[in-house]
Design a protein around this motif. Structure first.
Motif, short mmCIF file in Angstrom:
data_model
loop_
_atom_site.label_atom_id
_atom_site.label_comp_id
_atom_site.label_asym_id
_atom_site.label_seq_id
_atom_site.Cartn_x
_atom_site.Cartn_y
_atom_site.Cartn_z
N ARG A 1 42.12 15.07 9.99
CA ARG A 1 41.84 16.27 10.79
C ARG A 1 40.97 15.94 11.99
N LEU A 2 39.90 15.17 11.76
CA LEU A 2 38.98 14.84 12.84
C LEU A 2 39.64 13.95 13.89
N LEU A 3 40.50 13.02 13.45
CA LEU A 3 41.19 12.15 14.40
C LEU A 3 42.22 12.92 15.21
N ALA A 4 42.95 13.82 14.56
CA ALA A 4 43.95 14.60 15.28
C ALA A 4 43.28 15.50 16.31
N ARG A 5 42.10 16.00 16.00
CA ARG A 5 41.37 16.83 16.96
C ARG A 5 40.93 16.03 18.19
N ARG A 6 40.94 14.70 18.05
CA ARG A 6 40.63 13.84 19.20
C ARG A 6 41.91 13.40 19.92
N ALA B 1 35.88 8.65 11.49
CA ALA B 1 36.70 9.23 12.56
C ALA B 1 36.12 8.92 13.93
N ALA B 2 34.80 8.99 14.06
CA ALA B 2 34.16 8.68 15.34
C ALA B 2 34.36 7.21 15.71
N VAL B 3 34.26 6.33 14.72
CA VAL B 3 34.44 4.90 14.96
C VAL B 3 35.88 4.58 15.35
N VAL B 4 36.84 5.12 14.60
CA VAL B 4 38.25 4.85 14.90
C VAL B 4 38.61 5.34 16.29
N ALA B 5 38.20 6.56 16.61
CA ALA B 5 38.53 7.11 17.93
C ALA B 5 37.90 6.27 19.04
N GLY B 6 36.64 5.87 18.85
CA GLY B 6 35.99 5.05 19.86
C GLY B 6 36.65 3.69 20.03
N TYR B 7 37.03 3.09 18.92
CA TYR B 7 37.67 1.78 18.97
C TYR B 7 39.05 1.85 19.64
N ASP C 1 37.04 -2.04 21.98
CA ASP C 1 35.81 -2.82 21.82
C ASP C 1 35.47 -2.96 20.33
N GLN C 2 35.52 -4.18 19.81
CA GLN C 2 35.25 -4.39 18.39
C GLN C 2 33.79 -4.14 18.03
N GLU C 3 32.92 -4.07 19.02
CA GLU C 3 31.53 -3.71 18.73
C GLU C 3 31.44 -2.31 18.13
N VAL C 4 32.39 -1.44 18.52
CA VAL C 4 32.41 -0.09 17.96
C VAL C 4 32.65 -0.15 16.45
N LEU C 5 33.54 -1.02 16.03
CA LEU C 5 33.82 -1.16 14.59
C LEU C 5 32.59 -1.60 13.81
N ARG C 6 31.72 -2.34 14.45
CA ARG C 6 30.52 -2.83 13.75
C ARG C 6 29.55 -1.70 13.43
N ARG C 7 29.76 -0.53 14.06
CA ARG C 7 28.93 0.63 13.71
C ARG C 7 29.28 1.15 12.31
N TYR C 8 30.45 0.77 11.82
CA TYR C 8 30.88 1.19 10.48
C TYR C 8 30.49 0.08 9.51
N ASP C 9 29.21 -0.04 9.30
CA ASP C 9 28.61 -1.17 8.61
C ASP C 9 28.16 -0.77 7.21
N GLY C 10 28.90 -1.22 6.21
CA GLY C 10 28.54 -0.89 4.84
C GLY C 10 27.21 -1.47 4.42
N GLY C 11 26.86 -2.65 4.96
CA GLY C 11 25.59 -3.27 4.61
C GLY C 11 24.41 -2.39 5.02
N ALA C 12 24.48 -1.81 6.21
CA ALA C 12 23.40 -0.93 6.67
C ALA C 12 23.34 0.34 5.84
#
Length: 377
Positions: A20-25, A291-297, A302-313
């Motif tokens: 839903r969130l991705l389609a809204r983008r 959804a925010a990470v996928v849309a930004g990527y 930019d693969q740096e955007v994917l690094r925001r989806y960090d399970g370790g953090a």
């Protein structure tokens, strides 16, 4: 061959909310699910906590009455510890209705939801399906449950620590008592976890869960034993009975959740509280970050955007829950369980229990990640 921006594998709550969130983008989103109807085969108890109800739009008519009382029982079922909040802390949802609502919301946003299609595998951006032609997807979202095939194919982390649960849902006669959440610590029927009865005045959810290795005799056998032994606050089933159950990941959010080909959400990502095994609040929150990470990527590459989806953090904030999970799993005798519940009768024990059951914190806390993404737009 059909081409889409995002293929979401799994039409559970996490997958549908992400779609839903991705389609809204304005992304082209396709959702598939192996079930013929996404509102069938439901495994979750459907307990929504107060902070979820505060932060997410859920239809009032799909939610049962508010629950403020939690009773914690030892194996003897005598003298439970009662905790009462001054606010409604839990509401049990009509989960088939919630899934239908989530599907309609995803479709209204522009996503296409196709049931009866099984994910087979993904390679070089092409996803092979059973029941439909292959799909070329720029990105794949794995929302396919605790034992995710998408995670395996993308080379991401997989869940390795589980509970196994089973539950009966049945209507109850009106006027049998006020809404309450009954929890029983008894390793004879729920080794490594709890037995529970959630009674919201309309339905009773009676269940057990425990460590897979200790439940080889069969989780339904233990559920039957729990019922026969006298589940607290429970009346004999009346009318049709619904059975639910399945694996529950309790190792916490996985460390490696994303790669340039896709990412994981919901149970596939381990977004379930290690202590309470609650997964509805985490799946919605993590889906918002995903959804925010996928849309930004997809917008920037930019693969740096994917690094925001960090399970370790995300994992760094729930070490305490993992420690308490190990402590709960270590309660292996009825005597130890009686002693553990006894510790909760004191002021410190009651304060700890109230913090876990009625706290304002969310798991996982994704606010920092969302704020960082917003700042980079």
């Amino acid at each position: 061959m059909r081409r889409v921006d995002v293929l979401v594998v799994g039409a559970g709550l996490a997958g549908l909310h992400t779609a839903r969130l991705l389609a809204r983008r304005d992304l082209d989103v396709l959702v598939i699910d192996r079930r013929r109807s996404p509102d069938s085969g439901i495994r979750t108890t459907g307990i929504f906590v107060r902070r979820t109800l505060d932060d997410f739009d859920l239809p009032e008519h799909l939610l049962g009455p508010g629950i403020r009382d939690v009773l914690l029982y030892p194996p003897s079922r005598r003298s439970p510890v009662r905790l009462t909040s001054d606010r409604d802390e839990y509401r049990v949802a009509d989960m088939p209705g919630v899934y239908r609502y989530a599907r309609r919301a995803a479709e209204a946003a522009g996503a296409e939801v196709v049931p009866g299609v099984r994910y087979v595998g993904a390679r070089s951006g092409v996803v092979t399906l059973e029941g439909a032609e292959p799909v070329a997807a720029r990105f794949v979202v794995g929302a396919d449950g605790a034992r995710s095939h998408v995670a395996r194919d993308l080379g991401l982390d997989v869940n390795r620590r589980f509970l196994v649960g089973a539950e009966l849902v049945h209507p109850i006669a009106p006027g049998t008592g006020g809404p309450a959440f009954h929890c029983v610590l008894d390793p004879r029927v729920a080794p490594g976890y709890l037995g529970w009865v959630v009674d919201d005045g309309r339905q009773a959810h009676v269940g057990v869960a425990g460590n897979p290795g200790a439940m080889r005799a069969g989780v339904r056998h233990l559920l039957d034993a729990f019922l026969a032994d006298g589940a607290p606050g429970h009346a004999p089933p009346a009318g049709p009975v619904e059975r639910r159950g399945g694996p529950i990941p309790v190792g916490g959010v996985l460390r490696r959740l994303a790669c340039p080909a896709g990412l994981l959400v919901g149970d596939a990502a381990g977004a379930v509280s290690p202590l309470t095994a609650g997964g509805l609040d985490p799946c919605l929150r993590l889906s918002e970050l995903a959804a925010a990470v996928v849309a930004g990527y997809l917008r920037t590459g930019d693969q740096e955007v994917l690094r925001r989806y960090d399970g370790g953090a995300l994992r760094a904030r729930f070490r305490g829950r993992l420690l308490l999970r190990r402590a709960l799993a270590g309660v292996r005798t009825a005597a130890a369980a009686e002693a553990a519940v006894g510790l909760l009768r004191g002021r410190a024990g009651r304060a700890l229990a109230a913090r876990v059951l009625f706290g304002d914190g969310s798991f996982p806390d994704v606010r920092a990640g969302l704020a960082d993404l917003a700042a980079t737009r």
